[in-house]
Design an enzyme around this catalytic site. Structure first.
Site, PDB file in Angstrom:
ATOM      1  N   SER A 203      -2.626 -13.572  10.270  1.00 23.33           N
ATOM      2  CA  SER A 203      -2.796 -12.259   9.661  1.00 23.33           C
ATOM      3  C   SER A 203      -1.549 -11.433   9.919  1.00 23.33           C
ATOM      4  CB  SER A 203      -4.009 -11.559  10.267  1.00 23.33           C
ATOM      5  OG  SER A 203      -3.686 -11.099  11.564  1.00 23.33           O
ATOM      6  N   LYS A 204      -1.577 -10.235   9.376  1.00 26.26           N
ATOM      7  CA  LYS A 204      -0.441  -9.324   9.535  1.00 26.26           C
ATOM      8  C   LYS A 204      -0.081  -9.135  11.017  1.00 26.26           C
ATOM      9  CE  LYS A 204       0.740  -6.881   5.617  1.00 26.26           C
ATOM     10  NZ  LYS A 204      -0.132  -7.225   4.510  1.00 26.26           N
TER      11      LYS A 204
END
Ligand code: GLU
Length: 480
Positions: free
Chosen positions: A249-250
């Site tokens: 994820s980010k």
């Protein structure tokens, strides 16, 4: 049958590594079968879609060499097609208008939660009489179009990665919304519906996408049936995980292809690495290959069900291999933008042949393209900064005299060559009766500021060409 596959990114963000890896699998499958790879931009989410994201996605796919055969098609330009399909389902009684308000849906969800049940729509407006519908309309309610999903429907498909998949209608959260309303009637159609209409229209034979879409696939299969079309084959590729085994994820830092590009990964290495994220070639010792090579042997039999861990060390290693094996002129082309970005002036002797010599010098030690900025800064800065070890070296007895000796020897060398440089060193060793190591180390510190670094003679030649060597020798003497 001609294989037709597609990648369908939503332009609500930059090209994501997960989407790019899905594109890789689609591309490989299409090329393996001599089929077509189609690009469709899913821009039906008007609020979150941005043209700059579309540009980023197209540029990223092109950069990676994932060229497409048809498209890009834009869903925003195909609304009439979707509305006609919605109308068809309404006419057949397979879809209906639902007038439940968001407050009512919220209350329903709360009640389900309180009973410990999973949230689902209770299909309350499935069989409204015309009178009931008129009453709800008279209350000024908005509607959505819902598609009927009977709880006892069994949905089965043979996934090319995950084998037999069985879902039940009751797993799907009740009748699903396929379109919203607008002033004129049927409004914005929703994701699951448009995908199916498009995949039918574009004659997609294989839908290859991430396993986060499995529940969508179950819903979509019902839509294919309702629209009287045959379902394509489905292949759900494993998710990309971080090293802790959680979905990338980010929070794991970079996730978009343009960021990987900025960080100095080459397109070839990145695409090679993505190919290995969940797939392995029949010869599993083979790690370096082009997309074309991989396409020859690609099949879903060798795609894992388990998530694929993103391994930075492996990506770095692959990248270094590509850099080390790249022809110098090609690598120079790739590095120029990094030097320009760093504000280095590519003039005053630092023209193409000189740059290529510099690349020959630093290329073999590089892992990422961006490394060139740090590694070549001594060739772009006017003066050097001495490291602690470097300063100590200059304090050594004889260091200053050695450097003066080099300066005088340089006077008789209008243009330094490799042999001339070696000759000067020998000459100083002899004249001053010192160890060769002292000359080499002092010279290195004078020219580069440090006791470690790239090949000394080659570095000296580069600096000599741009007229920086003598002034650095003087600077070092002053500091010694
Ligand atoms: N727009 C969807 C996504 O970006 C496409 C999913 C699909 O391939 O159907 O995830």
């Amino acid at each position: 049958m001609t294989v037709r596959v597609r990648i369908a990114p939503s332009p609500t963000g930059n090209l994501h590594i997960g989407t790019a890896r899905t594109a890789v699998f689609n591309w490989l499958f299409a090329h393996h079968h001599g089929g077509k790879f189609i690009l469709r931009i899913e821009d039906t989410d008007l609020e979150r879609s941005r043209p700059e994201y579309t540009d980023n996605i197209l540029a990223g796919l092109r950069w990676l060499g994932l060229n497409w055969d048809e498209g890009p098609f834009f869903q925003s330009q195909r609304l009439d097609l979707y509305k006609t399909a919605v109308q068809k389902l309404l006419d057949q009684g397979l879809a209906y208008r639902c007038y439940t308000t968001s407050e009512e849906l919220e209350a329903l969800r709360e009640a389900q939660k309180a009973r410990g049940e999973a949230p689902r729509y209770d299909n309350r407006h499935r069989n409204l009489t015309p009178e009931q519908e008129a009453t709800l309309q008279a209350e000024g309610r908005n509607f959505v179009i819902r598609f009927r999903i009977d709880d006892d429907r069994e949905i089965v498909w043979n996934d090319l990665v995950r084998d037999k998949m069985v879902w039940r209608g009751s797993d799907l959260g009740g009748d699903m919304v396929i379109a919203r309303a607008s002033e004129e009637g049927i409004g914005q159609p929703l994701y699951n519906f448009v995908v199916v209409v498009d995949d039918i229209d574009m004659q997609i034979t294989h839908v290859i996408r991430g396993e986060d879409h499995i529940a969508n696939t179950a819903k979509q299969i019902l839509l294919y049936q309702a629209l009287g079309a045959e379902s394509p084959e489905f292949a759900h590729s494993p998710l990309i995980l971080n090293m802790d085994g959680r979905k990338l994820s980010k929070r794991d830092g970079v996730t978009s292809i343009s960021e990987f590009q900025k960080m100095g990964f080459t397109a070839e290495a990145l695409v090679n690495y993505m190919t290995l994220l969940g797939w392995s070639p029949p010869d599993s010792t083979q790690e370096i290959f082009t997309l074309e090579d991989a396409a020859k042997v690609f099949s879903f039999e060798r795609v894992n069900k388990a998530g694929a861990k993103f391994d930075w060390a492996k990506l770095d290693w692959l990248n270094s291999q590509y850099i080390h094996n790249m022809p110098v002129d090609q690598l120079t082309d790739l590095l120029i933008p990094y030097w320009q970005e760093a504000g280095y002036q590519l003039e005053g002797g630092r023209e193409r042949p000189w740059l290529e010599q510099l690349v020959t010098l630093i290329g073999p030690s590089m892992t990422r393209l961006v490394d060139a900025v740090e590694m070549s800064q001594i060739f772009f800065r006017e003066t050097v900064e001495f490291s602690d070890e470097g300063s100590k070296q200059l304090q050594q007895e004889g260091s200053s005299a050695v450097l003066s000796g080099v300066i005088s020897a340089l006077e008789s060398q209008p243009q330094l060559t490799d042999t001339a440089a070696q000759e000067i060193i020998k000459q100083v060793v002899k004249q001053q009766n010192v160890k060769k190591g002292l000359v080499m180390r002092s010279l290195r510190v004078a020219l580069t500021g440090d006791v470690h670094g790239p090949d000394l003679i080659q570095s000296w030649l580069l600096l000599n060409h741009i007229g920086l060597d003598k002034q650095r020798l003087h600077q070092a003497i002053a500091a010694s």
